[in-house]
Design a protein around this motif. Structure first.
Motif, PDB file in Angstrom:
ATOM      1  N   LEU A 165       0.814  -1.219   0.000  1.00  0.00           N
ATOM      2  CA  LEU A 165       0.000   0.000   0.000  1.00  0.00           C
ATOM      3  C   LEU A 165       0.849   1.272   0.000  1.00  0.00           C
ATOM      4  O   LEU A 165       0.461   2.284  -0.586  1.00  0.00           O
ATOM      5  CB  LEU A 165      -0.912   0.013   1.232  1.00  0.00           C
ATOM      6  N   LEU A 173      -1.818  -0.130  -7.822  1.00  0.00           N
ATOM      7  CA  LEU A 173      -2.751  -0.367  -6.702  1.00  0.00           C
ATOM      8  C   LEU A 173      -4.178  -0.536  -7.224  1.00  0.00           C
ATOM      9  O   LEU A 173      -4.907  -1.449  -6.824  1.00  0.00           O
ATOM     10  CB  LEU A 173      -2.746   0.843  -5.768  1.00  0.00           C
ATOM     11  N   ILE A 193      -5.617   6.336  -1.262  1.00  0.00           N
ATOM     12  CA  ILE A 193      -4.512   5.712  -0.508  1.00  0.00           C
ATOM     13  C   ILE A 193      -3.212   6.487  -0.739  1.00  0.00           C
ATOM     14  O   ILE A 193      -2.471   6.793   0.198  1.00  0.00           O
ATOM     15  CB  ILE A 193      -4.372   4.220  -0.901  1.00  0.00           C
ATOM     16  N   ARG A 197      -0.994   8.314   2.101  1.00  0.00           N
ATOM     17  CA  ARG A 197       0.368   7.875   2.454  1.00  0.00           C
ATOM     18  C   ARG A 197       1.393   8.996   2.322  1.00  0.00           C
ATOM     19  O   ARG A 197       2.488   8.890   2.883  1.00  0.00           O
ATOM     20  CB  ARG A 197       0.751   6.623   1.658  1.00  0.00           C
ATOM     21  N   LEU A 208      -6.595   1.352   6.757  1.00  0.00           N
ATOM     22  CA  LEU A 208      -7.144   1.013   5.435  1.00  0.00           C
ATOM     23  C   LEU A 208      -8.670   1.089   5.461  1.00  0.00           C
ATOM     24  O   LEU A 208      -9.290   1.637   4.538  1.00  0.00           O
ATOM     25  CB  LEU A 208      -6.673  -0.398   5.020  1.00  0.00           C
ATOM     26  N   LEU A 235      -5.968  -7.347  -1.702  1.00  0.00           N
ATOM     27  CA  LEU A 235      -4.622  -7.083  -1.202  1.00  0.00           C
ATOM     28  C   LEU A 235      -3.944  -8.376  -0.759  1.00  0.00           C
ATOM     29  O   LEU A 235      -2.769  -8.637  -1.048  1.00  0.00           O
ATOM     30  CB  LEU A 235      -4.767  -6.117  -0.023  1.00  0.00           C
TER      31      LEU A 235
END
Ligand SMILES: C[S@@+](CC[C@H](N)C(=O)[O-])C[C@H]1O[C@@H](n2cnc3c(N)ncnc32)[C@H](O)[C@@H]1O
Length: 331
Positions: A165, A173, A193, A197, A208, A235
């Motif tokens: 991630l 992703l 995401i 990040r 998440l 994932l």
């Protein structure tokens, strides 16, 4: 090897909470009996393996997760030389049957290298993860529990879910969510995401889940499965390279069957189910040489798909998405 020794010392200390799915149907498909050699490629809590052993078969049980082997170690005490437990991935069944895997062997009765015949009467693959794994917050597999975003089947897998991630490109992703989770908002999620990040890396399942809930606010009153289920699944599949492993494993496993032998595979999500069906179909088609002669030295036939009965669905809700497919070597 020292890790394996630790396992031996702690054997039998952990109890499984996993309830095997389609148990009766698997027993009917594999017809375990004295004199038969069967492989359980996904030992988990050992429920199916126990059933095979109780009906007299000899079983080689594999799992990539060393903790599954710890849980199943009491089976060795109970069934002695009829059970062989090996820490290995199920796409290495042929190698495990063929020979020296002793470095990985946690406990296996008294098997000597080369002692097992290379062809077997049946193989079971019960895909995915066990309840023991899914319900362990430290593994980070479920959005129901707060824990580190790990998701690795085993510590030998290099990248954790957090690594994926926090490092892969936005497009990659989005592809993971779309391909492995059939997520319709894959791009929006990937963007959210990447934005997050940049401020702070994602570390926990809650991190998440919070992003999934930004994209799918709970207030929208979604009555069906929580969208986080698809994201977590996607994932997990990517972290453990589950689809490539499955696609490699199916033809190899089929080629380990004796004539009359059965490969039984339980899948839990549409992607796996489609891969199993397609691989079985390919194996049922004769390969021809350049002048049209059949060159495939074995013939296979596919069985009908089987799903959980109403009684099982009621007793074990995790069986609702399980589909059992079988392939029989007929020639
Ligand atoms: C659904 S559980 C099996 C449950 C088992 N049939 C029982 O009755 O308890 C799936 C198991 O497969 C294992 N597994 C997943 N991928 C694997 C792989 N590539 N090779 C070997 N084991 C794997 C998981 O660690 C897990 O223990």
């Amino acid at each position: 090897m020292s890790g394996d020794m630790d396992l031996l010392q702690t054997r039998g200390t952990a109890e499984t909470v996993h309830v095997p799915v389609l148990f009766t149907e698997v027993m009917e498909a594999l017809e375990p009996a004295a004199g038969k050699l069967l492989v359980d490629g996904t030992l988990g809590g050992g429920g199916h393996t126990r059933g095979l052993l109780e009906r007299g078969a000899q079983v080689v049980g594999l799992d990539w997760d060393s903790r599954a082997l710890v849980r199943c170690a009491p089976l060795v005490e109970e069934f002695g030389d009829r059970v062989h437990l090996v820490r290995a991935a199920y796409d290495t069944i042929a190698e495990v049957l063929a020979g020296p895997v002793l470095e990985n062997e946690v406990s296996c009765g008294k098997r000597k290298v080369g002692e097992l015949p290379p062809l077997v009467d049946g193989i079971l693959l019960d895909l995915g993860f066990s309840s023991d794994q899914l319900d362990d917050p430290q593994r980070g597999l479920s959005y129901h529990f707060d824990g580190p975003l790990d998701m690795r089947l085993d510590s030998s897998v290099k990248k954790t879910a957090a690594d994926v991630l926090n490092t892969v490109r936005e497009e990659e992703l989005a592809d993971i969510f779309y391909v492995y989770g059939e997520e319709p908002k894959s791009r929006v999620l990937a963007r959210a995401i990447v934005k997050q990040r940049k401020e702070r890396p994602l570390e926990t399942t809650k991190d998440l889940l919070a992003i999934v809930e930004q994209v799918y606010p709970p207030k929208l009153g979604l009555k069906r499965a929580h969208p986080a289920a698809r994201i977590f699944q996607a994932l997990r599949v990517a972290v453990n390279d589950e689809m490539d492993t499955l696609e490699r494993a199916l033809p190899d496993a089929a080629w380990c069957l004796k004539k009359g032998g059965v490969l039984a595979v339980i899948s839990f999500q549409p992607l796996e189910e489609r891969a199993v069906k397609a691989a079985f179909r390919r194996l049922c088609v004769d390969e021809l040489d350049e002048i049209g002669r059949v060159k495939t030295p074995a013939k296979f036939k596919m069985g009908k798909k089987v799903m959980a009965s109403d009684a099982e669905l009621e007793a074990n809700p995790r069986s609702r998405s399980a589909i059992l497919r079988t392939l029989v070597r007929v020639g």
